[in-house]
Enzyme design. Structure first.
Site, PDB file in Angstrom:
ATOM      1  N   GLU A  12       0.759  -1.104   0.178  1.00  0.00           N
ATOM      2  CA  GLU A  12      -0.418   0.159  -0.160  1.00  0.00           C
ATOM      3  C   GLU A  12       0.826   1.609   0.403  1.00  0.00           C
ATOM      4  O   GLU A  12       0.406   1.947  -1.002  1.00  0.00           O
ATOM      5  CB  GLU A  12      -1.176  -0.100   2.018  1.00  0.00           C
ATOM      6  N   HIS A  40     -11.132  -4.990   9.162  1.00  0.00           N
ATOM      7  CA  HIS A  40     -12.284  -5.143   8.252  1.00  0.00           C
ATOM      8  C   HIS A  40     -12.754  -3.864   7.474  1.00  0.00           C
ATOM      9  O   HIS A  40     -13.854  -4.427   6.778  1.00  0.00           O
ATOM     10  CB  HIS A  40     -11.824  -6.507   7.218  1.00  0.00           C
TER      11      HIS A  40
HETATM   12  C1  LIG Z   1      -1.674  -5.154   3.627  1.00  0.00           C
HETATM   13  C2  LIG Z   1      -2.633  -5.901   3.548  1.00  0.00           C
HETATM   14  N1  LIG Z   1      -3.181  -5.671   2.076  1.00  0.00           N
HETATM   15  C3  LIG Z   1      -4.074  -5.908   1.987  1.00  0.00           C
HETATM   16  C4  LIG Z   1      -5.405  -7.382   2.054  1.00  0.00           C
HETATM   17  C5  LIG Z   1      -6.283  -7.647   1.493  1.00  0.00           C
HETATM   18  N2  LIG Z   1      -5.821  -9.546   1.229  1.00  0.00           N
HETATM   19  C6  LIG Z   1      -5.932  -9.807   2.318  1.00  0.00           C
HETATM   20  S1  LIG Z   1      -5.264 -11.648   2.019  1.00  0.00           S
HETATM   21  C7  LIG Z   1      -4.587 -10.925   0.415  1.00  0.00           C
HETATM   22  C8  LIG Z   1      -3.845 -11.613  -0.341  1.00  0.00           C
HETATM   23  C9  LIG Z   1      -2.976 -12.529   1.059  1.00  0.00           C
HETATM   24  O1  LIG Z   1      -1.695 -13.066  -0.237  1.00  0.00           O
HETATM   25  P1  LIG Z   1      -0.600 -14.486   0.697  1.00  0.00           P
HETATM   26  O2  LIG Z   1       0.556 -13.142   1.740  1.00  0.00           O
HETATM   27  O3  LIG Z   1       0.077 -14.730  -0.192  1.00  0.00           O
HETATM   28  O4  LIG Z   1      -1.799 -15.385   1.835  1.00  0.00           O
HETATM   29  P2  LIG Z   1      -3.271 -16.588   0.421  1.00  0.00           P
HETATM   30  O5  LIG Z   1      -4.389 -15.639   1.005  1.00  0.00           O
HETATM   31  O6  LIG Z   1      -2.202 -16.504  -0.028  1.00  0.00           O
HETATM   32  O7  LIG Z   1      -2.435 -17.396   1.813  1.00  0.00           O
HETATM   33  C10 LIG Z   1      -5.201  -9.593   0.816  1.00  0.00           C
HETATM   34  C11 LIG Z   1      -4.018  -8.736  -1.058  1.00  0.00           C
HETATM   35  C12 LIG Z   1      -4.874  -7.252   3.620  1.00  0.00           C
HETATM   36  N3  LIG Z   1      -5.644  -7.910   4.347  1.00  0.00           N
HETATM   37  N4  LIG Z   1      -4.046  -6.702   4.464  1.00  0.00           N
END
Ligand SMILES: Cc1ncc(C[n+]2csc(CCOP(=O)(O)OP(=O)(O)O)c2C)c(N)n1
Ligand SMILES: [Mg+2]
Lengths: 322, 325
Positions: B62, B131
């Site tokens: 972000e 959220h």
């Molecule tokens: C800082 C932040 N940015 C965006 C989000 C929205 N978001 C939630 S899970 C996710 C993907 C996370 O990917 P990863 O770290 O690879 O974990 P996975 O879901 O694949 O287990 C996003 C973008 C968030 N919760 N926190």
């Protein structure tokens, strides 16, 4: 820690528990009983169980939005966990946290986090506290591939390295952050490659092989406990469901069915079961017994949760300050 | 201009599409905005239409998303970054507050930072403390930023187009629970200037200043109170900064009573600012104390009954109005 028969079966039982628990959550979600977002751990069970099996009961973990598996692997109770997921007063966080925020301090679960990457410096900080209090506990931090592109990852790893903190960073590289493939989001082929920038060992591990994860985690935990500092483990794995249960076609807007099938063929539970059978530790009958035992425990957890009351309204105003 | 009904999400998408077609400096970047079409589906189809160069999927960064937007804007582009949830704005506060908001002033007017940060906010989806927040008021406290929070599809489209054409950093707060709401939006092009409030319902006994989703709660309350013979005027500022003080003060002078309805928690909130303006400039016109209806001062709890309890509803707005008329 020796992996005797009992410990191996315990690992298998935990993997099955995670799988069945998540299937139950999917079912409750489909029935509309489950509020909010369900980010399921199905397909990644070997990572949580392999890593947590290398920990002592008094070691700590920090978890993520996809945290049910971490908590079960670290030994949390299914009843207050399911109650929390359903927003009940008997839940781990009195219904205030929900799926993304399970916390069980007594079992070393420092809390799951809804903000991607934010648990990484917190894990390093917990390790700092442990070190300053002259304890020999270790912190294990789970996070995704997506989290490794944020500042928290880089700052957390640097701190852990310069202060030689007793922390193990476990990246669950499931190839996507929601729809974003790692190959488009990440400057290196392996997230473990980033370890060298922070002067710590980095290791790529087959995240579908629970014993491989265990072995790597055991070494990293031993190193941390000795006072030699942090490590980064990258476990290559795959989520079999969508990003969350509302993800259309389990993620087919951004990944192919062929790819999904290739990974599903490497189901971590099936692989471990075959291995245990080969070792003469698990036969069909014992496996069936474990399945039955696990389903019973999950049914009891659901019954407990469903019979529990929602929190009283006034409780919304409590716990804002310590 | 013929009229038709589209959703709030579609209205935002139309504004994006029109502004991208009109000005090739306009581009989108954010997490999952391309292939996935945005976590709430707002940018669906734009990647196919405008290509990867102008609809950029980003890593989860972000701070980087806004920092890169600031840099691109400084050299003449007009980025429209999407931050997935308002709760993630704290991760990029530095770039918004210390950089985007201050560069024009600090550099003696030499640089313009025309970025429009689109961001959904609000509770109601059972997604708990990290959220569900409404953080619009934070940005009202920062000189140099403009803050927009549309409550209808019509306003969303006209305000977003105006925001993208504005030469200043704008934080454009969309409400998650409004994306599927339908409303009339004319086919032809129109802009809604920033800084102009809208009277959503006329009335004579009390003024409710409501923002974002609370506009709808206030309108429901007004409809019910009309049955009791209480005539309520509902004012939607639409832009929280710059604020249309004239519209608010004019209404307060007419009705003599002011209630402010906002979804964010109460202390130090936007309602406090509106109340202060009324107290400073129209105290003589007030026939009763000002009332604020806001969330309780707690993080948003997960459990559905608790979340519903914490967030203001029609009933609490009605009670506030009744207590002063
Ligand atoms: C800082 C932040 N940015 C965006 C989000 C929205 N978001 C939630 S899970 C996710 C993907 C996370 O990917 P990863 O770290 O690879 O974990 P996975 O879901 O694949 O287990 C996003 C973008 C968030 N919760 N926190
Ligand atoms: Mg991932």
């Amino acid at each position: 820690m020796e992996l005797d028969r009992e410990k191996l079966l315990e690992m298998y039982r935990k993997m099955v528990t995670i799988r069945r628990f998540e299937e139950k959550v999917a079912e409750l979600n489909a029935r509309g009983v489950f509020p909010g977002l369900a980010h399921l751990y199905i397909g990644e069970e070997a990572v949580a169980v392999g890593a947590c099996s290398a920990l002592r009961a008094d070691d700590l973990i920090t978890s993520t939005h996809r945290g049910h598996g971490h908590c079960i692997a670290k030994g949390c109770d299914l009843k207050p966990m399911m109650a929390e997921l359903l927003g009940r007063y008997t839940g781990y966080c009195k219904g205030k946290g929900g799926s993304m925020h399970i916390c069980d301090f007594d079992r070393g679960i420092l809390g799951a986090n809804g903000i991607v990457g934010s648990n990484i410096p917190i894990a390093a900080g917990a390790a700092l506290g442990i070190k300053m209090m002259r304890q020999d506990r270790v912190v294990l931090c789970f996070f995704g591939d997506g989290a490794s592109n944020g500042g928290s990852f880089h700052e957390g790893l640097n701190f852990a390295s310069i202060w030689k903190l007793p922390v193990v960073f476990v990246c669950e590289h499931n190839m996507y952050a929601i729809s974003m493939p790692t190959k488009k989001s990440t400057s290196v082929a392996n997230i473990a490659d980033r370890a060298s920038a922070y002067g710590m060992p980095g290791e790529v591990v087959d995240g579908q092989d629970v014993l491989a994860v265990y072995e790597a985690a055991r070494r990293a935990v031993a190193r941390a406990r000795r006072g030699d500092g942090p490590s980064l483990l990258e476990c290559k794995t795959y989520r079999f469901r969508g990003h969350h249960e509302g993800d259309p076609g389990r993620g087919t807007t951004y990944r192919s069915r062929e790819e999904m099938e290739l990974w599903e063929a490497r189901c971590p539970i099936r692989l471990f079961k075959a291995k245990l059978a080969q070792m003469g530790i698990l036969d069909e009958e014992l496996a069936k017994g474990i399945e039955e035992e696990v389903s019973r425990a999950i049914e009891e957890a659901v019954e407990f949760a469903m019979a529990s009351p929602f929190p009283p309204l006034e409780s919304a105003l409590e716990d804002v300050y310590a | 201009m013929s009229s038709r009904e589209i959703t709030y999400a579609e209205a935002i998408r139309e504004a994006l599409r029109e502004e991208m077609a009109r000005d090739e400096r306009v581009f989108i970047l954010g997490e999952d905005v391309g292939v996935f079409g945005g976590i709430f589906g707002v940018t669906k189809g734009l990647l196919a239409e405008f290509g990867e160069e102008r609809v950029r999927d980003t890593p989860i960064s972000e701070l980087g998303i806004i920092g890169l937007s600031v840099g691109a804007a400084a050299v003449g582009m007009r980025p429209v970054p999407e931050i997935m949830f308002a709760d993630l704005l704290p991760l990029c506060m530095e770039q918004i507050v210390n950089q985007a908001a201050k560069m024009h002033y600090m550099f003696g007017g030499k640089i313009k930072i025309p970025i429009t940060i689109r961001v959904p906010q609000g509770a109601g989806r059972r997604t708990a403390a990290q959220h569900s927040q409404c953080l619009d008021a934070w940005f009202v406290h920062v000189p140099g930023l403009k803050v927009v929070a549309p409550s209808t599809p019509y306003d969303a489209k006209g305000l977003l187009k105006a925001s993208i054409r504005d030469d200043n950093p704008v934080i454009f707060f969309e409400h998650k629970m409004l994306y599927r709401m339908r409303g009339p939006v004319p086919e032809g092009e129109y802009l809604i200037p920033l800084g102009r409030a809208d009277v959503k319902r006329e009335g004579s006994d009390a003024t409710i200043v409501a923002t974002s989703l609370m506009v709808h709660r206030a309108l429901e309350a007004a409809a019910e109170l009309a049955g009791e013979g209480i005539s309520v005027e509902v004012i939607d500022p639409r832009t929280l900064s710059p604020l249309d003080r004239g519209a608010i003060l004019g209404s307060v002078r007419k009705t003599g009573r002011l209630i402010i309805a906002e979804e964010a928690c109460r202390t130090g909130g936007f309602g406090a600012e509106v109340a202060a303006i009324a107290a400073e400039e129209a105290i003589d016109a007030l026939d009763a104390p000002i009332r604020r209806v806001a969330a309780f001062d707690v993080p948003i709890p997960f459990s559905p009954p608790l979340e519903d309890y914490v967030i203001p509803d029609k009933k609490r707005i009605i009670e506030a109005v009744r207590s002063v008329v």
